[in-house]
Design an enzyme around this catalytic site. Sequence first.
Site, mmCIF file in Angstrom:
data_model
loop_
_atom_site.group_PDB
_atom_site.id
_atom_site.type_symbol
_atom_site.label_atom_id
_atom_site.label_comp_id
_atom_site.label_asym_id
_atom_site.label_seq_id
_atom_site.Cartn_x
_atom_site.Cartn_y
_atom_site.Cartn_z
ATOM 1 N N PRO A 10 0.789 -1.227 0.000
ATOM 2 C CA PRO A 10 0.000 0.000 0.000
ATOM 3 C C PRO A 10 0.823 1.279 0.000
ATOM 4 C CG PRO A 10 -0.210 -1.140 2.110
ATOM 5 C CD PRO A 10 0.522 -2.048 1.186
ATOM 6 N N ASN A 11 0.336 2.207 -0.777
ATOM 7 C CA ASN A 11 0.855 3.564 -0.912
ATOM 8 C C ASN A 11 2.177 3.665 -1.658
ATOM 9 O OD1 ASN A 11 -1.361 4.766 0.515
ATOM 10 N ND2 ASN A 11 -0.472 3.891 2.368
ATOM 11 N N ARG A 18 4.849 10.949 -2.746
ATOM 12 C CA ARG A 18 4.520 10.731 -1.334
ATOM 13 C C ARG A 18 5.747 11.010 -0.466
ATOM 14 N NH1 ARG A 18 4.312 4.893 1.598
ATOM 15 N NH2 ARG A 18 3.808 5.672 3.673
ATOM 16 N N TYR A 23 10.892 9.154 1.104
ATOM 17 C CA TYR A 23 10.895 8.123 0.066
ATOM 18 C C TYR A 23 11.545 8.540 -1.248
ATOM 19 C CZ TYR A 23 7.634 5.989 3.308
ATOM 20 O OH TYR A 23 7.066 5.465 4.441
ATOM 21 N N ASN A 72 8.062 -5.424 -0.385
ATOM 22 C CA ASN A 72 7.899 -4.268 0.488
ATOM 23 C C ASN A 72 6.402 -4.203 0.771
ATOM 24 O OD1 ASN A 72 7.558 -1.796 1.726
ATOM 25 N ND2 ASN A 72 9.057 -0.746 0.440
ATOM 26 N N ALA A 75 2.780 -0.719 5.117
ATOM 27 C CA ALA A 75 2.252 -0.772 6.481
ATOM 28 C C ALA A 75 1.797 -2.171 6.887
ATOM 29 C CB ALA A 75 1.107 0.223 6.649
ATOM 30 N N ASP A 85 1.790 -15.480 7.033
ATOM 31 C CA ASP A 85 1.420 -16.884 6.813
ATOM 32 C C ASP A 85 1.585 -17.284 5.352
ATOM 33 O OD1 ASP A 85 0.844 -17.298 9.490
ATOM 34 O OD2 ASP A 85 -1.336 -17.179 9.232
ATOM 35 N N GLU A 96 12.539 -9.091 2.493
ATOM 36 C CA GLU A 96 11.735 -7.898 2.768
ATOM 37 C C GLU A 96 12.612 -6.658 2.615
ATOM 38 O OE1 GLU A 96 8.638 -7.928 5.872
ATOM 39 O OE2 GLU A 96 9.966 -6.511 6.879
ATOM 40 N N HIS A 98 12.614 -2.271 2.814
ATOM 41 C CA HIS A 98 11.975 -1.010 3.205
ATOM 42 C C HIS A 98 12.868 0.130 2.759
ATOM 43 C CE1 HIS A 98 8.909 -3.068 5.443
ATOM 44 N NE2 HIS A 98 9.865 -3.840 5.927
ATOM 45 N N SER A 100 12.731 3.351 3.737
ATOM 46 C CA SER A 100 13.164 4.101 4.914
ATOM 47 C C SER A 100 13.651 3.122 5.985
ATOM 48 C CB SER A 100 12.016 4.952 5.466
ATOM 49 O OG SER A 100 11.002 4.122 6.008
ATOM 50 N N ARG A 105 12.060 5.001 12.916
ATOM 51 C CA ARG A 105 10.826 5.764 12.744
ATOM 52 C C ARG A 105 9.893 5.547 13.930
ATOM 53 N NH1 ARG A 105 8.518 5.476 6.892
ATOM 54 N NH2 ARG A 105 7.332 7.195 7.770
ATOM 55 N N ARG A 109 6.379 1.050 13.648
ATOM 56 C CA ARG A 109 7.084 0.591 12.447
ATOM 57 C C ARG A 109 8.282 -0.301 12.765
ATOM 58 N NH1 ARG A 109 5.047 3.416 8.036
ATOM 59 N NH2 ARG A 109 4.234 5.467 8.550
#
Length: 139
Positions: A10-11, A18, A23, A72, A75, A85, A96, A98, A100, A105, A109
Amino acid sequence: MKQIQIINGPNLNLLGVREPEIYGTQTFEDFFIEIKKQFPDISLHYYQSNHEGDIIDKLHEVGFKYEGIVLNAGAYTHYSYAIADAIKAIKTKVIEVHISDIYAREDFRKNSITGESCLKIISGKGLPGYVEAIHDFVK
């Protein structure tokens, strides 16, 4: 040819506009063109969704036939046991990423529910973190 799937949550479709101070100003689509040039011998695929179930469906779709997944989860990282899962249920290894530094943060997070099921977590390296993850899969 190795296949690697990048999944953004998301986002992340708003990269480039953004919170550019966190970012950056580059869209992921433009960045994806660059990384495809860096890895001409890899079949790279990109998928983005703002919906948890769609991310799970994509993990299921590629998670038994691709050589790696770079995720990524945005949230969802911090609370999606369903995505965690799904990562556990598939054969393909997941790294994974990220953009940032999630550990520097807000408190919420700093916990990665999804990362516990991943091969590793790359955090705070900006967009080059995706490149690092791909390198880890092609070693």
